[in-house]
Design a protein around this motif. Structure first.
Motif, PDB file in Angstrom:
ATOM      1  N   SER A 151       0.814  -1.216   0.000  1.00 43.40           N
ATOM      2  CA  SER A 151       0.000   0.000   0.000  1.00 43.40           C
ATOM      3  C   SER A 151       0.846   1.263   0.000  1.00 43.40           C
ATOM      4  CB  SER A 151      -0.924   0.002   1.221  1.00 43.40           C
ATOM      5  OG  SER A 151      -0.171  -0.108   2.419  1.00 43.40           O
ATOM      6  N   GLU A 152       2.150   1.144   0.210  1.00 42.37           N
ATOM      7  CA  GLU A 152       3.042   2.308   0.161  1.00 42.37           C
ATOM      8  C   GLU A 152       3.377   2.603  -1.301  1.00 42.37           C
ATOM      9  OE1 GLU A 152       6.446   1.681   2.611  1.00 42.37           O
ATOM     10  OE2 GLU A 152       5.271   1.019   4.324  1.00 42.37           O
ATOM     11  N   THR A 153       2.635   3.506  -1.901  1.00 42.78           N
ATOM     12  CA  THR A 153       2.827   3.831  -3.314  1.00 42.78           C
ATOM     13  C   THR A 153       4.252   4.290  -3.566  1.00 42.78           C
ATOM     14  OG1 THR A 153       0.513   4.498  -3.459  1.00 42.78           O
ATOM     15  CG2 THR A 153       1.971   5.232  -5.217  1.00 42.78           C
ATOM     16  N   GLY A 154       4.845   3.743  -4.611  1.00 41.12           N
ATOM     17  CA  GLY A 154       6.218   4.085  -4.953  1.00 41.12           C
ATOM     18  C   GLY A 154       7.252   3.183  -4.320  1.00 41.12           C
ATOM     19  N   SER A 155       6.841   2.321  -3.395  1.00 38.23           N
ATOM     20  CA  SER A 155       7.785   1.424  -2.738  1.00 38.23           C
ATOM     21  C   SER A 155       8.089   0.230  -3.638  1.00 38.23           C
ATOM     22  CB  SER A 155       7.217   0.936  -1.403  1.00 38.23           C
ATOM     23  OG  SER A 155       6.086   0.110  -1.616  1.00 38.23           O
ATOM     24  N   ARG A 206      -7.573 -16.277 -12.839  1.00 39.27           N
ATOM     25  CA  ARG A 206      -8.349 -15.594 -11.796  1.00 39.27           C
ATOM     26  C   ARG A 206      -7.435 -15.046 -10.707  1.00 39.27           C
ATOM     27  NH1 ARG A 206     -11.619 -20.176 -12.034  1.00 39.27           N
ATOM     28  NH2 ARG A 206     -11.060 -20.754  -9.894  1.00 39.27           N
ATOM     29  N   LEU A 207      -6.408 -15.808 -10.374  1.00 40.20           N
ATOM     30  CA  LEU A 207      -5.458 -15.356  -9.361  1.00 40.20           C
ATOM     31  C   LEU A 207      -4.777 -14.071  -9.825  1.00 40.20           C
ATOM     32  CD1 LEU A 207      -3.850 -15.864  -6.729  1.00 40.20           C
ATOM     33  CD2 LEU A 207      -2.270 -17.258  -8.091  1.00 40.20           C
ATOM     34  N   GLU A 213      -6.673  -6.375  -9.222  1.00 40.74           N
ATOM     35  CA  GLU A 213      -7.828  -5.662  -8.675  1.00 40.74           C
ATOM     36  C   GLU A 213      -7.714  -5.451  -7.173  1.00 40.74           C
ATOM     37  OE1 GLU A 213     -11.240  -7.875  -9.917  1.00 40.74           O
ATOM     38  OE2 GLU A 213     -10.694  -7.749 -12.035  1.00 40.74           O
ATOM     39  N   ASP A 214      -6.580  -5.841  -6.578  1.00 41.23           N
ATOM     40  CA  ASP A 214      -6.383  -5.707  -5.139  1.00 41.23           C
ATOM     41  C   ASP A 214      -7.551  -6.313  -4.369  1.00 41.23           C
ATOM     42  OD1 ASP A 214      -5.102  -5.005  -2.783  1.00 41.23           O
ATOM     43  OD2 ASP A 214      -6.009  -3.000  -2.724  1.00 41.23           O
ATOM     44  N   TRP A 277      -4.398  -7.667  -1.326  1.00 45.82           N
ATOM     45  CA  TRP A 277      -3.019  -7.857  -1.765  1.00 45.82           C
ATOM     46  C   TRP A 277      -2.133  -6.677  -1.376  1.00 45.82           C
ATOM     47  CZ3 TRP A 277      -1.139 -12.292  -3.900  1.00 45.82           C
ATOM     48  CH2 TRP A 277      -2.086 -13.260  -4.248  1.00 45.82           C
ATOM     49  N   LEU A 278      -2.664  -5.480  -1.417  1.00 46.67           N
ATOM     50  CA  LEU A 278      -1.875  -4.308  -1.048  1.00 46.67           C
ATOM     51  C   LEU A 278      -1.997  -3.955   0.428  1.00 46.67           C
ATOM     52  CD1 LEU A 278      -2.547  -1.963  -4.122  1.00 46.67           C
ATOM     53  CD2 LEU A 278      -0.515  -3.354  -3.658  1.00 46.67           C
ATOM     54  N   GLY A 279      -2.992  -4.501   1.093  1.00 46.49           N
ATOM     55  CA  GLY A 279      -3.211  -4.148   2.487  1.00 46.49           C
ATOM     56  C   GLY A 279      -2.478  -5.018   3.486  1.00 46.49           C
TER      57      GLY A 279
END
Length: 674
Positions: A151-155, A206-207, A213-214, A277-279
């Motif tokens: 979730s840290e954009t740019g990381s 699907r995975l 789509e997070d 996935w991002l959280g």
């Protein structure tokens, strides 16, 4: 029926079909899942037991429940998919966020029941229950600093999850489709077999869409699968549940009123705590993805047991054959130096003559220099072999062979201590090159190894020969060139008299694209034994001969039991190593019987350091959070932004020289906790 009449085609990974996120609805807590006993690992030879962290106590259950394969994957008129050996579970109606009652066992009775179940299931089979029991009892330490998350954009974590993982899956889908087509043509698959392959490809698609789509992660289930698969999937589920529970608890503590206001009408937790996935932590979701790939293939009998990354591994190895030939030639020069100093190949050295007290020390001085050169050169080979990590690539077809061959020089201290030995022009050039080893504990590592060597010689001289005296474990990382380099290290440690036994720890399933599994070791030895190098390799037959001779030695070590292969399921879980004593006490106890454990590569380093944002000056021993089964050494080139043990101001200096020093694989570490 020929493949052309039962064509398997995967829907384009960029198809617009969306991941269906079910409505949230709380579910009651089900009983803990029981697992059948697993076959115990081979008994380790007895060595002096080392300090051991007491085993803690359990955590709470993760890949999308597969829908029926899309009819778009089959030709018109194809029959429906017949019942699989492992039928898909019923469509999931909830994900981890929808089941607050399962996030953690909170009652004393439930925790006691989980602990009893974990106690009843010995060995790897009880790992999921032990994770849950230890998590419930607070026995699994959390990361003391913020974990790396997408979730840290740019990381680097964000780029990995949003770009690199979907690209890896896209390449994997192509390779699985090509392998399925080849098998269908060779075996004459009927449409039922083709439908199974299509279903597996659809699940992989699907995975991939779920990552893009997070979407929330869903529990990984595969009823009727082999025990090892069940253990791996349930262990991943347990780790995800614990992460979700801790996220929710943290937010409730920090913003209790805001938490209540953000609760939706259906009871869903706020978006910040949803297990997407991002959280969730980067290491957790990356491990989850490879577990989900394994489940998708195991679900279909025609794909079960397939290594979806074998084609990429083979392509990478062919392009690294020249580098392997250089390493093998270097090993032969070092071995000759050892033999010149009266070290017998594959046999213990002759005992020192008994006369005066000063004589043994004088007699051992020259052999010690040769052994030191061999051991430190082996460490350097194993360190820089870690550059060959296919999980950082979209496809091995684009791998640059010259980049693999251009192994960076060893560290300055390795040259200073004689590791180069003047055996090659590269070693001479390395002496003048600036060191790219940002933490170099090689001198301390050699001192520990020399002590083991002296102990081993003393035992032989005292008539204690014949039994296992010194054991070194190597926790492997990548296959191909890195595996070859690791075997060079094992070869040199064995020849130098540092170790009687080498235990090679690999992965039980295909993992992180290029991680070493048993078939990779066999494929490597078979390729190295061939009279000619791989067809596309630019290596002469004469230059290939040292590689062939090395393979013969390595086969002999494995056949004699001097080297041993092991693959514990714990290595394929998201769990950090500080949880090992609680989750896999059998593995922890085995490592405790080792004299030195060498951890290879970036993934192992991330698990050693709990993949969180430690201050860079944190001592390495502190970052291990109590994980000390035996003296350990970490060899890695940096490909993830977690690092400890730096001097004050060192990270700023590195950033000025190379802004991407944390992730580009150009900088190395030889870090020890002895």
């Amino acid at each position: 029926m020929a493949w052309r009449t039962a064509q398997v085609r995967c829907v384009s990974p960029t198809a617009s079909t969306s991941w269906r996120i079910p409505p949230a609805s709380p579910a009651p807590s089900p009983p803990a899942t029981a697992a059948t006993p697993a076959t115990a690992l081979p008994a380790a030879a007895t060595v002096v037991a080392r300090r051991r962290t007491p085993a803690p106590a359990r955590l709470p259950s993760c890949a999308p429940a597969p829908a029926q394969p899309s009819t778009r994957l089959l030709r018109r008129g194809s029959p429906p998919l017949p019942p699989s050996r492992h039928p898909p579970p019923a469509a999931s109606t909830s994900n981890f966020a929808d089941r607050p009652g399962r996030r953690m066992l909170t009652s004393a009775a439930a925790a006691a029941a989980a602990a009893a179940q974990a106690e009843a299931q010995a060995g790897p089979a009880g790992m999921p229950a032990r994770l849950r029991a230890a998590g419930a009892a607070g026995g699994l330490p959390p990361p003391p600093y913020a974990p790396l998350v997408g979730s840290e954009t740019g990381s680097f974590a964000h780029a990995t999850i949003t770009s690199r993982l979907p690209a890896i899956l896209e390449s994997t889908i192509r390779d699985v489709e090509a392998e399925a087509a080849a098998r269908a043509a060779a075996e004459g698959w009927d449409e039922a077999a083709a439908a199974q392959a299509a279903a597996g490809l659809e699940e992989l698609g699907r995975l991939r869409r779920a990552i893009l789509e997070d979407a929330p992660l869903e529990p990984l289930h595969l009823p009727g699968a082999p025990e090892q698969t069940q253990v791996l999937l349930e262990s991943a589920n347990a780790c995800v549940e614990l992460a979700v529970s801790r996220q929710l608890q943290q937010q409730q503590q920090e913003q209790p009123q805001q938490q209540q206001q953000q609760q939706g009408s259906e009871g869903a937790p706020p978006a910040a705590t949803r297990p997407t996935w991002l959280g969730l932590p980067w290491l957790l979701v990356e491990c989850y993805m490879y577990g989900a790939v394994h489940a998708a293939l195991q679900r279909q009998p025609r794909l079960a047991g397939m290594d979806p990354f074998s084609r990429q591994k083979a392509a990478a190895w062919a392009k690294s054959a020249a580098a392997a030939a250089d390493l093998a030639s270097e090993v032969e020069l070092l071995r000759r130096a050892l033999h010149a100093d009266h070290q017998q190949d594959q046999r213990p050295p002759p005992p020192p003559s008994p006369p005066a007290a000063a004589a043994p020390g004088a007699a051992q001085e020259a052999p010690s220099a040769a052994a030191q050169a061999a051991a430190l050169a082996g460490l350097s080979m194993a360190l820089w072999g870690n550059k060959a990590d296919l999980s950082l690539l979209v496809n091995a077809a684009g791998l640059d062979a010259t980049a693999l061959a251009a192994t960076p020089p060893p560290s300055a201290s390795l040259d200073r201590d004689g590791a180069g030995g003047g055996t090659t022009a590269a070693a001479v050039a390395a002496a003048a090159a600036p060191s790219r080893v940002i933490v170099d504990d090689s001198a301390a590592v050699w001192a520990a190894m020399e002590a083991l060597r002296v102990r081993r010689r003393a035992a032989e001289a005292g008539g204690g020969g014949g039994g296992e005296v010194v054991r070194v474990d190597i926790v492997l990382d990548n296959s191909g060139l890195e595996l070859f380099a690791d075997l060079c290290l094992a070869d040199l440690l064995t020849t130098a008299g540092v170790a009687d036994r080498i235990v090679l720890h690999g992965k039980p399933i295909a993992w992180f694209v290029s991680d070493t599994i048993a078939s990779d070791l066999e494929a490597l030895l078979t390729s190295c034994e061939a009279e000619q190098p791989p067809p596309s390799a630019q290596v002469s037959a004469a230059a290939w001969q040292p590689v062939r001779r090395a393979a013969v030695r390595w086969r002999a070590h494995l056949a004699s039991g001097r080297w041993r292969w092991e693959a514990h399921p714990f290595w394929c879980t998201p769990a950090p190593f500080c949880w090992m004593a609680a989750a896999a006490p059998d593995l922890y106890d085995s490592l405790a019987r080792s004299d030195v454990v060498v951890f290879k590569g970036d993934l192992n380093y991330r698990k050693l350091a709990h993949d969180c944002r430690w201050p860079h000056k944190t001592p390495f021993a502190a970052a291990l959070q109590g994980f000390r089964p035996a003296p350990l050494v970490a060899l890695r080139t940096l490909k993830a932004d977690v690092v400890v043990g730096l001097a004050v101001g060192q990270s700023q200096q590195l950033s000025a020289v190379d802004p991407d020093w944390l992730v580009n694989g150009k900088w190395g570490m030889v870090q020890a906790a002895l």
